[in-house]
Design a protein around this motif. Sequence first.
Motif, short mmCIF file in Angstrom:
data_model
loop_
_atom_site.label_atom_id
_atom_site.label_comp_id
_atom_site.label_asym_id
_atom_site.label_seq_id
_atom_site.Cartn_x
_atom_site.Cartn_y
_atom_site.Cartn_z
N ARG A 60 10.26 -18.41 78.44
CA ARG A 60 10.01 -17.27 77.59
C ARG A 60 9.23 -16.21 78.36
NH1 ARG A 60 7.87 -18.65 71.44
NH2 ARG A 60 9.92 -19.10 70.53
N ILE A 61 9.48 -14.97 78.03
CA ILE A 61 8.60 -13.92 78.51
C ILE A 61 7.48 -13.79 77.47
CG2 ILE A 61 8.37 -11.48 79.14
CD1 ILE A 61 11.30 -11.47 79.89
N VAL A 62 6.27 -13.92 77.93
CA VAL A 62 5.11 -13.89 77.04
C VAL A 62 4.17 -12.77 77.47
CG1 VAL A 62 3.17 -15.21 76.11
CG2 VAL A 62 5.30 -16.39 76.69
N ARG A 63 3.71 -12.02 76.51
CA ARG A 63 2.76 -10.94 76.83
C ARG A 63 1.34 -11.49 76.73
NH1 ARG A 63 3.25 -5.65 73.32
NH2 ARG A 63 1.97 -6.86 71.86
N ILE A 64 0.67 -11.51 77.88
CA ILE A 64 -0.69 -12.04 77.96
C ILE A 64 -1.59 -10.95 78.53
CG2 ILE A 64 -2.18 -13.82 78.94
CD1 ILE A 64 0.27 -15.63 79.14
N ASN A 65 -2.55 -10.52 77.75
CA ASN A 65 -3.46 -9.45 78.16
C ASN A 65 -2.70 -8.20 78.63
OD1 ASN A 65 -5.73 -11.10 77.64
ND2 ASN A 65 -5.58 -12.02 79.69
N GLY A 66 -1.63 -7.90 77.90
CA GLY A 66 -0.86 -6.71 78.20
C GLY A 66 0.12 -6.86 79.35
N GLU A 67 0.21 -8.03 79.96
CA GLU A 67 1.08 -8.28 81.11
C GLU A 67 2.16 -9.28 80.73
OE1 GLU A 67 0.83 -10.03 85.70
OE2 GLU A 67 -0.95 -10.01 84.40
N HIS A 68 3.38 -9.05 81.23
CA HIS A 68 4.48 -9.99 80.98
C HIS A 68 4.38 -11.16 81.95
CE1 HIS A 68 7.33 -6.83 78.94
NE2 HIS A 68 6.20 -7.05 78.28
N ARG A 69 4.46 -12.38 81.39
CA ARG A 69 4.45 -13.60 82.20
C ARG A 69 5.67 -14.44 81.83
NH1 ARG A 69 1.10 -12.88 86.23
NH2 ARG A 69 1.07 -15.15 86.54
N LEU A 70 6.18 -15.18 82.79
CA LEU A 70 7.35 -16.04 82.58
C LEU A 70 6.86 -17.47 82.39
CD1 LEU A 70 10.48 -15.98 82.48
CD2 LEU A 70 10.46 -16.53 84.92
N ILE A 71 6.91 -17.95 81.15
CA ILE A 71 6.28 -19.21 80.79
C ILE A 71 7.32 -20.20 80.28
CG2 ILE A 71 4.50 -20.28 79.36
CD1 ILE A 71 3.36 -18.21 81.27
N GLN A 72 7.19 -21.45 80.73
CA GLN A 72 8.04 -22.51 80.19
C GLN A 72 7.43 -23.00 78.87
OE1 GLN A 72 8.74 -26.01 82.74
NE2 GLN A 72 10.91 -25.56 82.48
N THR A 73 8.30 -23.09 77.86
CA THR A 73 7.78 -23.35 76.51
C THR A 73 7.07 -24.69 76.41
OG1 THR A 73 9.99 -24.18 75.90
CG2 THR A 73 9.48 -21.90 75.35
N LYS A 74 7.61 -25.72 77.02
CA LYS A 74 6.98 -27.04 76.96
C LYS A 74 6.09 -27.23 78.19
CE LYS A 74 8.00 -31.95 76.26
NZ LYS A 74 9.05 -32.96 76.07
N GLY A 75 4.82 -27.33 77.94
CA GLY A 75 3.88 -27.52 79.04
C GLY A 75 3.17 -26.25 79.45
N GLY A 76 3.76 -25.11 79.14
CA GLY A 76 3.10 -23.84 79.41
C GLY A 76 3.01 -23.45 80.87
N LEU A 77 3.85 -24.02 81.72
CA LEU A 77 3.81 -23.66 83.14
C LEU A 77 4.22 -22.21 83.35
CD1 LEU A 77 5.38 -26.87 84.74
CD2 LEU A 77 2.96 -26.21 84.68
N ASP A 78 3.53 -21.54 84.26
CA ASP A 78 3.75 -20.12 84.52
C ASP A 78 4.55 -19.96 85.82
OD1 ASP A 78 3.55 -17.39 85.22
OD2 ASP A 78 1.60 -17.20 84.23
N PHE A 79 5.76 -19.38 85.70
CA PHE A 79 6.64 -19.22 86.86
C PHE A 79 6.74 -17.74 87.29
CE2 PHE A 79 7.97 -23.26 85.07
CZ PHE A 79 8.14 -24.04 86.20
N THR A 80 5.82 -16.93 86.86
CA THR A 80 5.91 -15.49 87.13
C THR A 80 5.94 -15.19 88.62
OG1 THR A 80 4.68 -15.07 85.09
CG2 THR A 80 4.85 -13.26 86.67
#
Length: 327
Positions: A60-80
């Motif tokens: 998923r693309i998730v907006r965190i602190n105004g920045e787009h991050r590429l996050i895996q839904t299960k486990g929350g790993l960040d692949f940005t």
Amino acid sequence: MEGFPRPVLLVSRCLEFDNVRYNGQKVSSPIVRDLMQFADMKIVCPEVEIGLGVPRETLRIVRINGEHRLIQTKGGLDFTERMNSFAEKFLDELGEVDGFIFKGLSPSMGLGNVKVYGKAEMSPVVERSSGFFAGHVIDRYHGYPMEESERLLNVHIRHHFLTSLYAFADFRQIKNQGSMDLLMDFHRKNVFLFMSYSPLLLDKMSGLISGTESEKMVFDEYTSLLKEMLRKPGSEVLKIETAKKMLLTSGDKDNNEILFFDNMLRRFSENRISWDAVIEVLRMFSFRTLGEESHKDRFLYPYPEELKAPVDESRGKDYWDNEWNKE
């Protein structure tokens, strides 16, 4: 018929090629299938390339602190960072390319309208954006023909994409040779096509190639104008006006023929006949005057005929095969 170049396309690997979607499937794409014998295709699945398996947990693309991050839904790993690094390296090594066909809505490959969430799980959509890999393509290749496979099911979008793709492929070959004579020939065979897109930009192009600037400056500026020209189709009014002008240049015609064609254009404007019908009549008039030379005109023949979308896919269906109509 005038020969066409072979466009170079970058295509999402899941479109007709390999079972690499997150669910282990591939996606049907009629235009990719149709283009396979006419274009050279480079394929990529960024999610697989950065080490994610098939099948895999969704990203998923998730907006965190105004920045787009590429996050895996299960486990929350960040692949940005991994995705951004791969995209930059891949595009650095891509080489020549004329256009792009990507899987829509993908968090890596979607060109637009990709969901951006407030959190990795159990969160509403907060905005729409392009996918991470596609965003790098848009930045580097702004103005190039690029579409999502789903949108290319629409015949009008498909026609514009193919028209642009073949114009870019043709121009790339000419630019590589750096020949002003070939550029002028390219311009001549696209005059009516460009007229139907933007007469103002056509005038700028015509002035450019007849000027005194250096060849490099001419090609660089012509490239910019071509991108602007083919960004989106011209209006219906421009298409009709261009058709009228082409008719007047296609040799002698009697008043009845002119009236017949004017009536065709009126019916087209009323949505009672298709644009293809108008073009077929123009092709006839042009062939009567120019013979085989008429096949060079890109307003009449923008791309190979085999790539035209089917007119009526259900034409052979028997609609009268039913119980109440049997003998």
